[in-house]
Design a protein around this motif. Structure first.
Motif, PDB file in Angstrom:
ATOM      1  N   UNK A  37      24.034  46.115  54.967  1.00 15.89           N
ATOM      2  CA  UNK A  37      23.563  45.740  56.306  1.00 15.89           C
ATOM      3  C   UNK A  37      24.011  46.737  57.372  1.00 15.89           C
ATOM      4  N   UNK A  38      24.375  47.942  56.936  1.00 16.56           N
ATOM      5  CA  UNK A  38      24.699  48.991  57.890  1.00 16.56           C
ATOM      6  C   UNK A  38      26.162  49.132  58.228  1.00 16.56           C
ATOM      7  N   UNK A  39      27.016  48.278  57.638  1.00 17.54           N
ATOM      8  CA  UNK A  39      28.444  48.350  57.920  1.00 17.54           C
ATOM      9  C   UNK A  39      29.173  49.209  56.906  1.00 17.54           C
ATOM     10  N   UNK A  40      30.486  49.068  56.887  1.00 16.86           N
ATOM     11  CA  UNK A  40      31.301  49.848  55.961  1.00 16.86           C
ATOM     12  C   UNK A  40      32.458  48.963  55.505  1.00 16.86           C
ATOM     13  N   UNK A  41      33.670  49.415  55.556  1.00 18.75           N
ATOM     14  CA  UNK A  41      34.786  48.620  55.058  1.00 18.75           C
ATOM     15  C   UNK A  41      35.011  47.366  55.909  1.00 18.75           C
ATOM     16  N   UNK A  42      35.508  46.308  55.237  1.00 24.12           N
ATOM     17  CA  UNK A  42      35.798  45.055  55.950  1.00 24.12           C
ATOM     18  C   UNK A  42      37.313  44.895  56.089  1.00 24.12           C
ATOM     19  N   UNK A  43      37.934  44.178  55.151  1.00 21.29           N
ATOM     20  CA  UNK A  43      39.385  43.994  55.209  1.00 21.29           C
ATOM     21  C   UNK A  43      40.010  44.600  53.957  1.00 21.29           C
ATOM     22  N   UNK A  44      41.300  44.911  53.986  1.00 25.11           N
ATOM     23  CA  UNK A  44      41.940  45.482  52.794  1.00 25.11           C
ATOM     24  C   UNK A  44      41.912  44.514  51.614  1.00 25.11           C
ATOM     25  N   UNK A  45      41.811  45.068  50.419  1.00 22.40           N
ATOM     26  CA  UNK A  45      41.922  44.269  49.200  1.00 22.40           C
ATOM     27  C   UNK A  45      43.392  43.980  48.942  1.00 22.40           C
ATOM     28  N   UNK A  46      43.637  43.101  47.976  1.00 22.42           N
ATOM     29  CA  UNK A  46      45.019  42.813  47.594  1.00 22.42           C
ATOM     30  C   UNK A  46      45.202  43.134  46.112  1.00 22.42           C
ATOM     31  N   UNK A  47      46.342  43.689  45.772  1.00 23.95           N
ATOM     32  CA  UNK A  47      46.660  43.971  44.376  1.00 23.95           C
ATOM     33  C   UNK A  47      47.168  42.704  43.700  1.00 23.95           C
ATOM     34  N   UNK A  48      46.851  42.564  42.433  1.00 21.43           N
ATOM     35  CA  UNK A  48      47.316  41.410  41.665  1.00 21.43           C
ATOM     36  C   UNK A  48      48.529  41.732  40.801  1.00 21.43           C
ATOM     37  N   UNK A  49      48.851  43.009  40.637  1.00 16.90           N
ATOM     38  CA  UNK A  49      49.961  43.395  39.775  1.00 16.90           C
ATOM     39  C   UNK A  49      51.276  42.820  40.288  1.00 16.90           C
ATOM     40  N   UNK A  50      51.977  42.142  39.381  1.00 14.30           N
ATOM     41  CA  UNK A  50      53.263  41.559  39.737  1.00 14.30           C
ATOM     42  C   UNK A  50      53.169  40.261  40.492  1.00 14.30           C
ATOM     43  N   UNK A  51      51.934  39.842  40.839  1.00 12.92           N
ATOM     44  CA  UNK A  51      51.751  38.578  41.551  1.00 12.92           C
ATOM     45  C   UNK A  51      51.758  37.411  40.551  1.00 12.92           C
ATOM     46  N   UNK A  52      51.681  36.204  41.071  1.00 11.85           N
ATOM     47  CA  UNK A  52      51.774  35.005  40.226  1.00 11.85           C
ATOM     48  C   UNK A  52      50.441  34.283  40.125  1.00 11.85           C
ATOM     49  N   UNK A  53      50.011  34.059  38.890  1.00 15.64           N
ATOM     50  CA  UNK A  53      48.835  33.235  38.608  1.00 15.64           C
ATOM     51  C   UNK A  53      49.309  31.831  38.289  1.00 15.64           C
ATOM     52  N   UNK A  54      48.779  30.859  38.996  1.00 12.60           N
ATOM     53  CA  UNK A  54      49.074  29.456  38.691  1.00 12.60           C
ATOM     54  C   UNK A  54      47.870  28.823  38.033  1.00 12.60           C
ATOM     55  N   UNK A  55      48.005  28.427  36.776  1.00 11.14           N
ATOM     56  CA  UNK A  55      46.884  27.809  36.083  1.00 11.14           C
ATOM     57  C   UNK A  55      47.088  26.299  36.012  1.00 11.14           C
ATOM     58  N   UNK A  56      46.164  25.576  36.605  1.00 17.39           N
ATOM     59  CA  UNK A  56      46.198  24.112  36.592  1.00 17.39           C
ATOM     60  C   UNK A  56      45.465  23.675  35.327  1.00 17.39           C
ATOM     61  N   UNK A  57      46.245  23.441  34.290  1.00 13.03           N
ATOM     62  CA  UNK A  57      45.680  23.188  32.970  1.00 13.03           C
ATOM     63  C   UNK A  57      45.911  24.395  32.087  1.00 13.03           C
ATOM     64  N   UNK A  58      46.390  24.173  30.861  1.00 15.51           N
ATOM     65  CA  UNK A  58      46.688  25.280  29.953  1.00 15.51           C
ATOM     66  C   UNK A  58      46.063  25.014  28.581  1.00 15.51           C
ATOM     67  N   UNK A  59      44.789  24.630  28.633  1.00 12.90           N
ATOM     68  CA  UNK A  59      44.039  24.489  27.389  1.00 12.90           C
ATOM     69  C   UNK A  59      43.431  25.818  27.006  1.00 12.90           C
ATOM     70  N   UNK A  60      42.335  25.780  26.266  1.00 10.05           N
ATOM     71  CA  UNK A  60      41.715  27.005  25.759  1.00 10.05           C
ATOM     72  C   UNK A  60      41.331  27.970  26.884  1.00 10.05           C
ATOM     73  N   UNK A  61      40.677  27.458  27.928  1.00  9.31           N
ATOM     74  CA  UNK A  61      40.249  28.315  29.027  1.00  9.31           C
ATOM     75  C   UNK A  61      41.428  28.805  29.859  1.00  9.31           C
ATOM     76  N   UNK A  62      42.352  27.903  30.153  1.00 12.43           N
ATOM     77  CA  UNK A  62      43.518  28.296  30.934  1.00 12.43           C
ATOM     78  C   UNK A  62      44.319  29.386  30.244  1.00 12.43           C
ATOM     79  N   UNK A  63      44.498  29.239  28.938  1.00  6.68           N
ATOM     80  CA  UNK A  63      45.237  30.244  28.166  1.00  6.68           C
ATOM     81  C   UNK A  63      44.491  31.570  28.154  1.00  6.68           C
ATOM     82  N   UNK A  64      43.172  31.519  27.943  1.00  9.37           N
ATOM     83  CA  UNK A  64      42.382  32.750  27.865  1.00  9.37           C
ATOM     84  C   UNK A  64      42.455  33.538  29.168  1.00  9.37           C
ATOM     85  N   UNK A  65      42.324  32.845  30.296  1.00 11.58           N
ATOM     86  CA  UNK A  65      42.395  33.521  31.600  1.00 11.58           C
ATOM     87  C   UNK A  65      43.814  34.034  31.852  1.00 11.58           C
ATOM     88  N   UNK A  66      44.800  33.207  31.548  1.00 12.10           N
ATOM     89  CA  UNK A  66      46.196  33.604  31.767  1.00 12.10           C
ATOM     90  C   UNK A  66      46.560  34.831  30.941  1.00 12.10           C
TER      91      UNK A  66
END
Length: 378
Positions: free
Chosen positions: A168-197
């Motif tokens: 739409x004619x613009x350029x950069x918006x806001x900075x991205x965030x790195x996920x390295x070293x951050x914490x993933x909280x999985x609500x549920x740890x079944x097959x899908x939760x484990x696979x994503x984790x």
């Protein structure tokens, strides 16, 4: 003699008596049209197939008017066989009772919470599911895992917003965030939760904390080992999947991802008090089921900009109404959180859907011959 066996023989006799007129088949909610060439390949002298790509509001939804209920009945009433996609058009008891011609219901997956199976069984209407043969045992979970990881990355990297800005004619918006070293909280740890984790841990170095109402550290350790991961870090002794309280998960995670099965107990289990614990920089992701979260509470938190972003593939009412706040709110503006939306695409892969419809055709032909159905749901 079982009720199902009796129903199968009835199907064979019914088809024999209808030899002068085609069997009426309705295919519902196939948005991509993958079923059409398969059903159209059936003998047109024996099968009259109609396709309905537009999903009417659920019969049992509290906001569904009697007029819309009657419209759905009028649409479905002529058909002897109905093919439906899992959890798109629900079939509650009252709707089933208003479809006197229905003799066979074909669905996808190995369960469909939108079907009143007791009502089908009482009517002697067989119900058959279908599995993802391209990924045995997954029932679409491989696809959903990939979609969930994509949603997490897209929300963290502002992919949708930056794409729109450039186009739409613009350029950069806001900075991205790195996920390295951050914490993933999985609500549920079944097959899908484990696979994503596992992916987020191995590929991006995220720490993983987990919670569900019955989850123990022993079970989480078993899940880690089963996934081919060490149970704990050899140097620090920190658990690979660390079980924490619900409050700690929501207050410490940089990404909260929901992986629960929808049930009467889990419905609405994530509410305002949980969401308001989240960091302002956190991302909330739901690729499981919309009703797991109190929708108005999530909307309020996002409208007030209390977290960085939400990435949602599932909603309380699907398809989303045109006037839904999810569609009409200007997310990411005037202090609101950024919101990434996809139309319940977690399991929508061509190979998976094609395989499901192949199995529906096979079951339809089995039923006509009076043979045992594959993957009967009751």
């Amino acid at each position: 003699m079982s009720l199902l066996s009796t129903s199968l023989r009835r199907g064979s006799r019914l088809f024999a008596t209808m030899s002068s007129s085609p069997l009426k088949v309705a295919v519902l909610d196939d948005y991509q049209g993958i079923s059409e060439p398969k059903f159209k390949a059936l003998d047109a002298s024996k099968y009259e197939v109609s396709f309905f790509k537009d999903t009417l509001r659920p019969y049992n939804h509290p906001d569904t008017t009697q007029d819309v209920k009657d419209q759905l009945v009028k649409r479905l009433e002529p058909f002897t066989v109905i093919s439906t996609m899992r959890e798109r058009t629900p079939f509650p008891r009252e709707l089933i009772s208003r479809l006197p011609n229905l003799k066979l219901l074909l669905t996808t997956g190995n369960r469909n919470l939108g079907l009143d199976l007791d009502a089908f069984k009482e009517r002697g209407i067989p119900v058959a599911g279908a599995v993802d043969k391209s990924n045995p045992g997954s029932v679409g979970s491989v696809s959903t895992t990939e979609h969930c990881v994509t949603m997490i990355l897209a929300a963290a990297r502002n992919v949708a917003q930056d794409d729109r800005a450039v186009k739409t004619g613009g350029w950069q918006t806001v900075p991205a965030v790195s996920l390295r070293g951050k914490t993933l909280g999985t609500v549920g740890l079944g097959r899908l939760g484990v696979a994503v984790a596992k992916i987020m841990s191995v590929a991006f170095g995220m720490k993983v904390v987990a919670w569900s109402s019955n989850l123990t550290q022993e079970k989480a350790d078993e899940q880690a080992a089963k996934a081919g991961l060490p149970v704990e870090d050899a140097q620090t002794g920190e658990k690979t999947f660390k079980v924490v309280s619900k409050e700690e998960l929501f207050s410490t995670a940089d990404v909260v991802s929901v992986h629960l099965v929808l049930s009467d107990r889990s419905k609405g289990g994530i509410a305002k008090k949980d969401l308001e614990l989240m960091k302002k920089t956190a991302i909330f992701v739901n690729t499981s089921r919309g009703p797991l979260v109190v929708e108005e509470d999530l909307l309020q938190v996002l409208e007030q900009g209390k977290i960085r972003a939400a990435a949602l593939d599932v909603f309380n009412l699907e398809p989303l109404p045109l006037d839904s706040k999810w569609r009409t709110t200007k997310w990411g503006e005037d202090g609101r959180s950024r919101v990434l939306l996809t139309p319940h695409m977690g399991y929508v892969e061509e190979d998976t859907l094609s395989g499901w419809y192949d199995q529906q055709i096979e079951n339809l032909e089995r039923w006509v011959k009076g043979e045992q159905l594959s993957l009967s749901l009751y």
